[in-house]
Motif scaffolding. Structure first.
Motif, mmCIF file in Angstrom:
data_model
loop_
_atom_site.group_PDB
_atom_site.id
_atom_site.type_symbol
_atom_site.label_atom_id
_atom_site.label_comp_id
_atom_site.label_asym_id
_atom_site.label_seq_id
_atom_site.Cartn_x
_atom_site.Cartn_y
_atom_site.Cartn_z
ATOM 1 N N GLY A 103 0.817 -1.216 0.000
ATOM 2 C CA GLY A 103 0.000 0.000 0.000
ATOM 3 C C GLY A 103 0.845 1.258 0.000
ATOM 4 O O GLY A 103 0.531 2.240 -0.687
ATOM 5 N N TYR A 104 1.928 1.229 0.775
ATOM 6 C CA TYR A 104 2.824 2.388 0.828
ATOM 7 C C TYR A 104 3.386 2.708 -0.552
ATOM 8 O O TYR A 104 3.373 3.869 -0.991
ATOM 9 N N TRP A 105 3.880 1.683 -1.273
ATOM 10 C CA TRP A 105 4.501 1.939 -2.573
ATOM 11 C C TRP A 105 3.479 2.303 -3.639
ATOM 12 O O TRP A 105 3.789 3.079 -4.551
ATOM 13 N N VAL A 106 2.254 1.780 -3.521
ATOM 14 C CA VAL A 106 1.185 2.223 -4.428
ATOM 15 C C VAL A 106 0.900 3.704 -4.195
ATOM 16 O O VAL A 106 0.779 4.493 -5.136
ATOM 17 N N GLY A 107 0.791 4.084 -2.908
ATOM 18 C CA GLY A 107 0.570 5.495 -2.588
ATOM 19 C C GLY A 107 1.725 6.370 -3.032
ATOM 20 O O GLY A 107 1.536 7.479 -3.519
ATOM 21 N N ARG A 108 2.935 5.850 -2.858
ATOM 22 C CA ARG A 108 4.129 6.614 -3.247
ATOM 23 C C ARG A 108 4.178 6.841 -4.757
ATOM 24 O O ARG A 108 4.563 7.912 -5.229
ATOM 25 N N ARG A 109 3.771 5.802 -5.517
ATOM 26 C CA ARG A 109 3.857 5.881 -6.978
ATOM 27 C C ARG A 109 2.706 6.672 -7.587
ATOM 28 O O ARG A 109 2.912 7.487 -8.493
ATOM 29 N N PHE A 110 1.494 6.457 -7.085
ATOM 30 C CA PHE A 110 0.327 7.033 -7.748
ATOM 31 C C PHE A 110 -0.372 8.119 -6.936
ATOM 32 O O PHE A 110 -1.179 8.873 -7.480
ATOM 33 N N GLY A 111 -0.084 8.196 -5.615
ATOM 34 C CA GLY A 111 -0.822 9.125 -4.770
ATOM 35 C C GLY A 111 -0.608 10.574 -5.122
ATOM 36 O O GLY A 111 -1.571 11.344 -5.282
ATOM 37 N N GLU A 112 0.647 10.978 -5.269
ATOM 38 C CA GLU A 112 0.937 12.392 -5.526
ATOM 39 C C GLU A 112 0.388 12.862 -6.875
ATOM 40 O O GLU A 112 -0.243 13.929 -6.933
ATOM 41 N N TYR A 164 -6.212 2.269 4.962
ATOM 42 C CA TYR A 164 -5.709 3.367 4.139
ATOM 43 C C TYR A 164 -4.488 4.099 4.692
ATOM 44 O O TYR A 164 -3.935 4.957 4.005
ATOM 45 N N SER A 165 -4.065 3.786 5.907
ATOM 46 C CA SER A 165 -2.966 4.569 6.483
ATOM 47 C C SER A 165 -1.668 4.405 5.696
ATOM 48 O O SER A 165 -0.909 5.362 5.516
ATOM 49 N N ALA A 166 -1.396 3.194 5.199
ATOM 50 C CA ALA A 166 -0.157 2.991 4.423
ATOM 51 C C ALA A 166 -0.210 3.730 3.096
ATOM 52 O O ALA A 166 0.788 4.311 2.654
ATOM 53 N N LEU A 167 -1.372 3.706 2.439
ATOM 54 C CA LEU A 167 -1.538 4.460 1.192
ATOM 55 C C LEU A 167 -1.283 5.941 1.421
ATOM 56 O O LEU A 167 -0.600 6.601 0.627
ATOM 57 N N VAL A 174 11.440 5.464 7.929
ATOM 58 C CA VAL A 174 10.619 5.806 9.091
ATOM 59 C C VAL A 174 9.366 4.925 9.094
ATOM 60 O O VAL A 174 8.964 4.381 10.127
ATOM 61 N N PHE A 175 8.760 4.781 7.926
ATOM 62 C CA PHE A 175 7.547 3.973 7.791
ATOM 63 C C PHE A 175 7.778 2.525 8.213
ATOM 64 O O PHE A 175 6.959 1.937 8.933
ATOM 65 N N LEU A 176 8.884 1.934 7.782
ATOM 66 C CA LEU A 176 9.099 0.494 7.933
ATOM 67 C C LEU A 176 9.050 0.009 9.382
ATOM 68 O O LEU A 176 8.308 -0.937 9.695
ATOM 69 N N PRO A 177 9.810 0.597 10.322
ATOM 70 C CA PRO A 177 9.763 0.059 11.690
ATOM 71 C C PRO A 177 8.422 0.284 12.374
ATOM 72 O O PRO A 177 7.961 -0.581 13.130
ATOM 73 N N TRP A 178 7.775 1.441 12.117
ATOM 74 C CA TRP A 178 6.457 1.676 12.705
ATOM 75 C C TRP A 178 5.446 0.695 12.143
ATOM 76 O O TRP A 178 4.589 0.172 12.864
#
Length: 211
Positions: free
Chosen positions: A73-82, A126-129, A140-144
């Motif tokens: 979800g994080y990488w989907v948000g990173r790639r397409f979110g902005e 949705y928090s990861a997105l 920072v994201f990874l350990p949390w």
């Protein structure tokens, strides 16, 4: 039949076992609205009743799925979110300065959002997105994310295993109480933001553009 129906859930878990736990929680964590917490608790209850599942593997499958799903979800948000925010954000009042503020707030508090979002209905999906879309640093994201996934799987897995059917009646309300608390907190933050909007925007602009 609906997956939330206890008989259907028990049948799915009996048939597909750890694969069902892993798949549902992975997809939920990646942004697909599925009942991951219900599946975890149901599997833990089955493990506690001695019906073919080992609670150690239930918790491990849930934690791994939560961590991997959030990463997806994080990488989907990173790639397409902005790009999506740039295109459609202005239609909802999210101009460039306010999008910059979102990244600023995630930079400062993103880890806590990711961790506590794991325990709240809807936010868990949705928090990861949002973390990816707001450019939260991955390291920072990874350990949390990992900590949240392991703690969540352990608490609800152990709870279902030890308390049996009774945990099913309280797991859902716990999630909704957490969501209500998050919504109340968001409302208070929104009121604070509106009172100090220009100062916060200026502060975010100075810090983010200075990097």
């Amino acid at each position: 039949m609906h997956l939330l129906d206890p008989d259907t859930l028990a049948q799915v878990l009996s048939t597909y076992g750890y694969a069902a736990i892993f798949g549902v929680i992975l997809l939920e964590s990646a942004g697909v609205p599925l009942p991951g917490e219900t599946v975890l608790v149901g599997a833990a209850v089955l493990a506690g009743s001695g019906k073919g599942l080992d609670i150690r593997f239930v918790i491990a499958a849930a934690a791994l799925a939560a961590i991997l799903g959030d990463n997806l979800g994080y990488w989907v948000g990173r790639r397409f979110g902005e790009p999506l925010l740039e295109r459609f954000g202005p239609k909802f009042g999210l101009d460039e300065r306010k999008r910059l503020l979102g990244r600023y707030l995630f930079r400062r508090y993103g880890g806590m959002i990711v961790f506590f979002g794991r325990f709240a209905a809807l936010l868990r999906t949705y928090s990861a997105l949002l973390a990816g879309a707001n450019r939260l640093d991955f390291w920072v994201f990874l350990p949390w994310n990992a900590t949240g996934g392991m703690v969540w799987a352990s608490i609800f897995g152990a709870g279902g295993y030890l308390l049996g059917q009774s945990i099913e009646r309280i797991a859902g309300p716990i999630g909704w109480v957490a969501l209500a608390a998050a919504a109340a907190g968001a409302l208070l933050l929104w009121r604070f933001y509106k009172r100090h909007e220009e100062r916060l925007l200026d502060e975010a602009e100075r810090e983010m553009r200075g990097r």
